[in-house]
Design a protein around this motif. Structure first.
Motif, PDB file in Angstrom:
ATOM      1  N   SER A  73       0.833  -1.215   0.000  1.00 14.42           N
ATOM      2  CA  SER A  73       0.000   0.000   0.000  1.00 14.42           C
ATOM      3  C   SER A  73       0.860   1.255   0.000  1.00 14.42           C
ATOM      4  N   VAL A  74       1.932   1.229   0.792  1.00 23.73           N
ATOM      5  CA  VAL A  74       2.848   2.373   0.855  1.00 23.73           C
ATOM      6  C   VAL A  74       3.463   2.642  -0.514  1.00 23.73           C
ATOM      7  N   ASP A  75       3.934   1.575  -1.177  1.00 25.77           N
ATOM      8  CA  ASP A  75       4.578   1.722  -2.479  1.00 25.77           C
ATOM      9  C   ASP A  75       3.597   2.242  -3.532  1.00 25.77           C
ATOM     10  N   THR A  76       2.350   1.800  -3.432  1.00 22.94           N
ATOM     11  CA  THR A  76       1.328   2.237  -4.383  1.00 22.94           C
ATOM     12  C   THR A  76       1.101   3.745  -4.288  1.00 22.94           C
ATOM     13  N   ILE A  77       1.106   4.262  -3.075  1.00 13.93           N
ATOM     14  CA  ILE A  77       0.757   5.674  -2.854  1.00 13.93           C
ATOM     15  C   ILE A  77       1.973   6.591  -2.851  1.00 13.93           C
ATOM     16  N   PHE A  78       3.067   6.182  -2.217  1.00  9.82           N
ATOM     17  CA  PHE A  78       4.234   7.051  -2.076  1.00  9.82           C
ATOM     18  C   PHE A  78       5.378   6.685  -3.023  1.00  9.82           C
ATOM     19  N   GLY A  79       5.272   5.532  -3.703  1.00 11.75           N
ATOM     20  CA  GLY A  79       6.383   5.054  -4.511  1.00 11.75           C
ATOM     21  C   GLY A  79       7.324   4.209  -3.667  1.00 11.75           C
ATOM     22  N   SER A  80       8.105   3.398  -4.304  1.00  8.52           N
ATOM     23  CA  SER A  80       8.990   2.487  -3.569  1.00  8.52           C
ATOM     24  C   SER A  80      10.260   3.202  -3.119  1.00  8.52           C
ATOM     25  N   GLY A  81      10.897   2.644  -2.099  1.00 13.65           N
ATOM     26  CA  GLY A  81      12.187   3.158  -1.643  1.00 13.65           C
ATOM     27  C   GLY A  81      12.123   4.425  -0.827  1.00 13.65           C
ATOM     28  N   ASN A  82      10.979   4.704  -0.190  1.00  9.23           N
ATOM     29  CA  ASN A  82      10.869   5.905   0.645  1.00  9.23           C
ATOM     30  C   ASN A  82      11.457   5.606   2.024  1.00  9.23           C
ATOM     31  N   SER A  83      12.626   6.161   2.302  1.00  9.68           N
ATOM     32  CA  SER A  83      13.347   5.842   3.539  1.00  9.68           C
ATOM     33  C   SER A  83      12.761   6.542   4.769  1.00  9.68           C
ATOM     34  N   ASN A  84      11.819   7.472   4.559  1.00 10.64           N
ATOM     35  CA  ASN A  84      11.222   8.193   5.694  1.00 10.64           C
ATOM     36  C   ASN A  84       9.968   7.501   6.223  1.00 10.64           C
ATOM     37  N   ILE A  85       9.587   6.401   5.606  1.00  3.56           N
ATOM     38  CA  ILE A  85       8.397   5.668   6.035  1.00  3.56           C
ATOM     39  C   ILE A  85       8.827   4.340   6.638  1.00  3.56           C
ATOM     40  N   HIS A  86       8.394   4.091   7.874  1.00  6.86           N
ATOM     41  CA  HIS A  86       8.756   2.864   8.586  1.00  6.86           C
ATOM     42  C   HIS A  86       7.487   2.109   8.988  1.00  6.86           C
ATOM     43  N   ILE A  87       7.596   0.807   9.046  1.00 11.44           N
ATOM     44  CA  ILE A  87       6.462  -0.037   9.437  1.00 11.44           C
ATOM     45  C   ILE A  87       6.829  -0.778  10.709  1.00 11.44           C
ATOM     46  N   TYR A  88       5.937  -0.698  11.691  1.00 12.99           N
ATOM     47  CA  TYR A  88       6.156  -1.408  12.950  1.00 12.99           C
ATOM     48  C   TYR A  88       4.982  -2.351  13.182  1.00 12.99           C
ATOM     49  N   ILE A  89       5.272  -3.631  13.316  1.00  9.51           N
ATOM     50  CA  ILE A  89       4.245  -4.633  13.603  1.00  9.51           C
ATOM     51  C   ILE A  89       4.372  -5.033  15.071  1.00  9.51           C
ATOM     52  N   HIS A  90       3.356  -4.728  15.857  1.00  8.94           N
ATOM     53  CA  HIS A  90       3.375  -5.144  17.267  1.00  8.94           C
ATOM     54  C   HIS A  90       2.895  -6.590  17.328  1.00  8.94           C
ATOM     55  N   PRO A  91       3.728  -7.519  17.800  1.00  3.36           N
ATOM     56  CA  PRO A  91       3.460  -8.945  17.601  1.00  3.36           C
ATOM     57  C   PRO A  91       2.449  -9.580  18.556  1.00  3.36           C
ATOM     58  N   ARG A  92       1.963  -8.815  19.532  1.00  2.81           N
ATOM     59  CA  ARG A  92       1.080  -9.420  20.541  1.00  2.81           C
ATOM     60  C   ARG A  92      -0.207  -8.613  20.692  1.00  2.81           C
ATOM     61  N   PRO A  93      -1.312  -9.268  21.033  1.00  2.00           N
ATOM     62  CA  PRO A  93      -2.585  -8.561  21.229  1.00  2.00           C
ATOM     63  C   PRO A  93      -2.690  -7.937  22.619  1.00  2.00           C
ATOM     64  N   ASP A  94      -1.634  -7.276  23.041  1.00  2.00           N
ATOM     65  CA  ASP A  94      -1.602  -6.608  24.340  1.00  2.00           C
ATOM     66  C   ASP A  94      -1.742  -5.105  24.083  1.00  2.00           C
TER      67      ASP A  94
END
Length: 286
Positions: A73-94
């Motif tokens: 989704s990020v690549d579709t909207i902002f283009g690929s290789g945008n170093s200012n965009i980070h993704i964080y996946i929180h691994p637990r339902p806490d």
């Protein structure tokens, strides 16, 4: 008030994610954000056998699969290789653990989707609004990333200067018209004298403008205060109607007002303005 440079978005892997990303892309032209963090929480305790079979086939973990989906989704909207965009996946339902991590991250502005027609109840967003300690912006799926008029309700509580400071910042970045408003309500202690209602209203208006002149000097503001009387309807509803009347693109309000004491409570006016039936973008100042 510092500039809005570090921003974050709560992603739920629905259609709303791309809607908010498009909105942020439009806002980036106005604010030139330095960093965007896209956050998703895995809400399942254990992976089902069916899902594990899919993961095994793809030779991926669940975190990797979700990351790939969001990155697409990020690549579709902002283009690929945008170093200012980070993704964080929180691994637990806490949820409390996730909130604690976000609060420690010191984001300047946190974007949340406000679902009206799209699938989803908005419970996650509602909980986030109550517990996050950063400034929040709730965006309905119908919102467009343009700001021409900003409505800033103030009640002369200790939070009002913060509302005006950030309103001034956003207005200066967008060349928007800033409209500070104050809702007048005749208190119950005036009821024995309601024969002089207009006189009381003028007195309240005079008092509000006097307080606003002091506040203007404090935040170095040139905008003029608009006042209006509300009798019985909820103040949040009245503010929303006023925003529609002014054709405002954005409402900026504090999380709490002078009658809200607990740090865990969302003020009743803010609560009303972020309800799913209110289709306008709202910034909530913490």
């Amino acid at each position: 008030m510092k500039n809005l440079k570090r921003i974050a978005l709560a992603a739920d892997l629905t259609e709303m994610d791309e809607t908010i990303l498009q909105f942020i892309k439009g806002y980036d032209k106005l604010f030139d954000f330095d960093e965007l963090c896209i956050i998703h929480q895995i809400e399942i305790e254990a992976v089902s056998s069916e899902l594990q079979a899919v993961l095994d086939k793809k030779n991926m973990t669940l975190v990797e699969l979700i990351h790939k989906e969001i990155q697409s989704s990020v690549d579709t909207i902002f283009g690929s290789g945008n170093s200012n965009i980070h993704i964080y996946i929180h691994p637990r339902p806490d949820f409390s653990e996730l909130v604690q991590w976000i609060n420690k991250s010191n984001f300047d502005l946190f974007f949340l989707g406000k679902k009206m027609g799209l699938e989803g109840s908005g419970v996650f967003s509602s909980k986030m609004v109550r517990l996050l300690q950063c400034n929040l912006i709730l965006v309905p799926e119908t919102a467009k990333p343009t700001i021409s008029k900003i409505l800033s309700p103030i009640d002369f509580s200790s939070y009002s200067s913060q509302v005006l400071e950030i309103s001034k910042l956003i207005a200066s970045n967008t060349d928007a018209v800033l409209i500070p408003i104050h809702v007048l309500r005749i208190g119950i202690h005036y009821f024995p004298f309601l024969g002089g209602e207009k006189k009381i209203q003028k007195s309240l208006e005079s008092e509000a403008h006097s307080k606003f002149e002091k506040l203007k000097k404090k935040v170095n503001l040139s905008a003029q205060l608009e006042t209006f009387l509300v009798e019985s309807e909820p103040i949040g509803t009245a503010i929303f109607k006023k925003a529609k009347e002014y054709k405002a693109d954005l409402i900026i309000i504090s999380k709490k007002g002078k009658s809200d004491d607990s740090d865990l409570l969302l003020g009743s006016v803010a609560e009303n303005l972020i309800a799913n039936d209110k289709n306008i973008t709202v910034v909530i100042i913490n």
